[in-house]
Design an enzyme around this catalytic site. Sequence first.
Site, mmCIF file in Angstrom:
data_model
loop_
_atom_site.group_PDB
_atom_site.id
_atom_site.type_symbol
_atom_site.label_atom_id
_atom_site.label_comp_id
_atom_site.label_asym_id
_atom_site.label_seq_id
_atom_site.Cartn_x
_atom_site.Cartn_y
_atom_site.Cartn_z
ATOM 1 N N HIS A 254 13.072 52.840 66.917
ATOM 2 C CA HIS A 254 13.010 54.306 66.892
ATOM 3 C C HIS A 254 12.261 54.864 68.091
ATOM 4 C CE1 HIS A 254 8.813 54.472 65.244
ATOM 5 N NE2 HIS A 254 9.167 53.401 64.572
ATOM 6 N N ASP B 15 10.862 58.060 68.082
ATOM 7 C CA ASP B 15 9.787 58.991 67.729
ATOM 8 C C ASP B 15 8.464 58.257 67.534
ATOM 9 O OD1 ASP B 15 11.059 57.889 65.378
ATOM 10 O OD2 ASP B 15 9.911 59.293 64.156
ATOM 11 N N ASP C 256 4.598 50.802 68.392
ATOM 12 C CA ASP C 256 5.453 51.398 67.362
ATOM 13 C C ASP C 256 6.255 52.550 67.937
ATOM 14 O OD1 ASP C 256 6.553 52.259 64.990
ATOM 15 O OD2 ASP C 256 4.726 53.181 64.231
ATOM 16 N N GLU D 103 12.157 58.390 62.547
ATOM 17 C CA GLU D 103 11.809 57.293 61.631
ATOM 18 C C GLU D 103 10.479 57.554 60.923
ATOM 19 O OE1 GLU D 103 10.012 53.602 60.195
ATOM 20 O OE2 GLU D 103 9.235 54.882 61.785
ATOM 21 N N GLU D 104 9.559 58.197 61.623
ATOM 22 C CA GLU D 104 8.197 58.309 61.107
ATOM 23 C C GLU D 104 8.075 59.269 59.919
ATOM 24 O OE1 GLU D 104 5.940 56.355 61.764
ATOM 25 O OE2 GLU D 104 6.245 55.545 63.764
ATOM 26 N N ASP E 219 10.296 46.298 63.853
ATOM 27 C CA ASP E 219 9.325 47.357 63.584
ATOM 28 C C ASP E 219 8.439 46.982 62.404
ATOM 29 O OD1 ASP E 219 8.012 49.760 63.791
ATOM 30 O OD2 ASP E 219 9.521 50.911 62.717
ATOM 31 N N HIS F 149 -0.050 53.550 64.725
ATOM 32 C CA HIS F 149 -0.669 54.743 64.136
ATOM 33 C C HIS F 149 -2.186 54.791 64.333
ATOM 34 C CE1 HIS F 149 2.946 55.647 61.296
ATOM 35 N NE2 HIS F 149 3.330 54.887 62.299
HETATM 36 ZN ZN LIG Z 1 7.752 52.266 63.525
#
Ligand SMILES: [Zn+2]
Length: 406
Positions: free
Chosen positions: A93, A95, A126, A160-161, A188, A381
């Site tokens: 992804h 995003d 990520d 995705e997030e 991921d 994150h």
């Molecule tokens: Zn991810």
Amino acid sequence: MIEAINKFLDGSTDGMIALQTLLTAIPAISPSSGGEGEDKKARALLGWLKEQGFSDIKQYDVPDDKVPSGVRPNLVVTIPGRESGSVFWLMSHTDIVPPGEMKFWETDPFKATVKDGKIYGRGVEDNQQGLTASAFAALGLIRNGITPKRTVKLLFVADEEVGSDFGIKYLKDHFKLFSSSDLALVPDGGDEKGEQIEIAEKSLLWLKFTVKGKQCHASRPDQGVNAFEAGSYLVMRLTELRRIFPDRNPIFEPDYSTFCPTKQEANVPNINTIPGDDCFYLDCRVLPAVPLKRVLDEISSMMKETEKKYGVSVTVETVQCVESIPTPEDSPLVKALSQAVKDVYGANPHVVGIGGGTVGAFLRNEGVHTAVWSTIEETAHQPNEYCVLKNLVGDAKVMARLMLTL
Ligand SMILES: [Zn+2]
């Protein structure tokens, strides 16, 4: 063939850093997290892909009036294989999540910084590690004039997030991209040795229960029906689901289905009123071998029993329901991935299941055998998110092997 590809990948570290630098400089944050979406980042990625010589690139725009561009772009890069028919997908992804509190960052989150064999920046792990590794794995084949066995498609999704409504969910519902003979790798998620191959999720069921009785003064319970008391009885009955569904599956942690009462809504503000309403939620994570229909049937009979016992009415609403289809442990995808991880990292891979909620489930539910795997130190994150360069190259080598052998 493998040697030539490995040589190309070993010599591609600078190229990988350059792509990471390009992507990190363009934050692709969802509008619900205060950002403008993926448009600018997807354009930059598209430009880079064309520059590298990828010729078959399709863009799937999902309309979204909450972003300035009006669209959330998804890209599919196709590398035709020797055998027609099924496809090997590599899905990552574009995003990212916001950087969070800046004071915790030692470097600029939107400027990729290379230090001690790592790249630092928001999104570098990520999911730009997976994105970059898959793009370079494909380049490794192309630059050496090698055609993959089955057709390879690199899928770069948006959103995705925050739930995938403008990404994989939309793609599967509006375009017939996937077939049940396809295989997919979602780089991921994983561990630092690359040993965990995630092939299954528990089914997810979130329920909201509303118990209705009759409100009255607490000194005259004979004139009302206490919804809180009836609701509490139902909560305790629901915990018995754990005994009713005792199945075990050792690839999961915990290895059994979980049924947890969680949120409860506030009822009366004062102590001397018997509440006429009670509202609470149940979070269920159910082993894939147990059909959710059976769980719902048991719940329904517990509700009826509570109604009868207390003279209340009980209703249930489904907040979320995702029934999970696991990828078989003996899938050719899992076998080839295990072998490739052994060969590249010398690691000892094993399959795992998780408590629910990755994008892998969307593909699995389309019948696509899907493994979630990568070699990461799980800094996603967090402030000072990083990607280990050695893992970036290693994961690209694993992906290239899959392109050759699947
Ligand atoms: Zn991810």
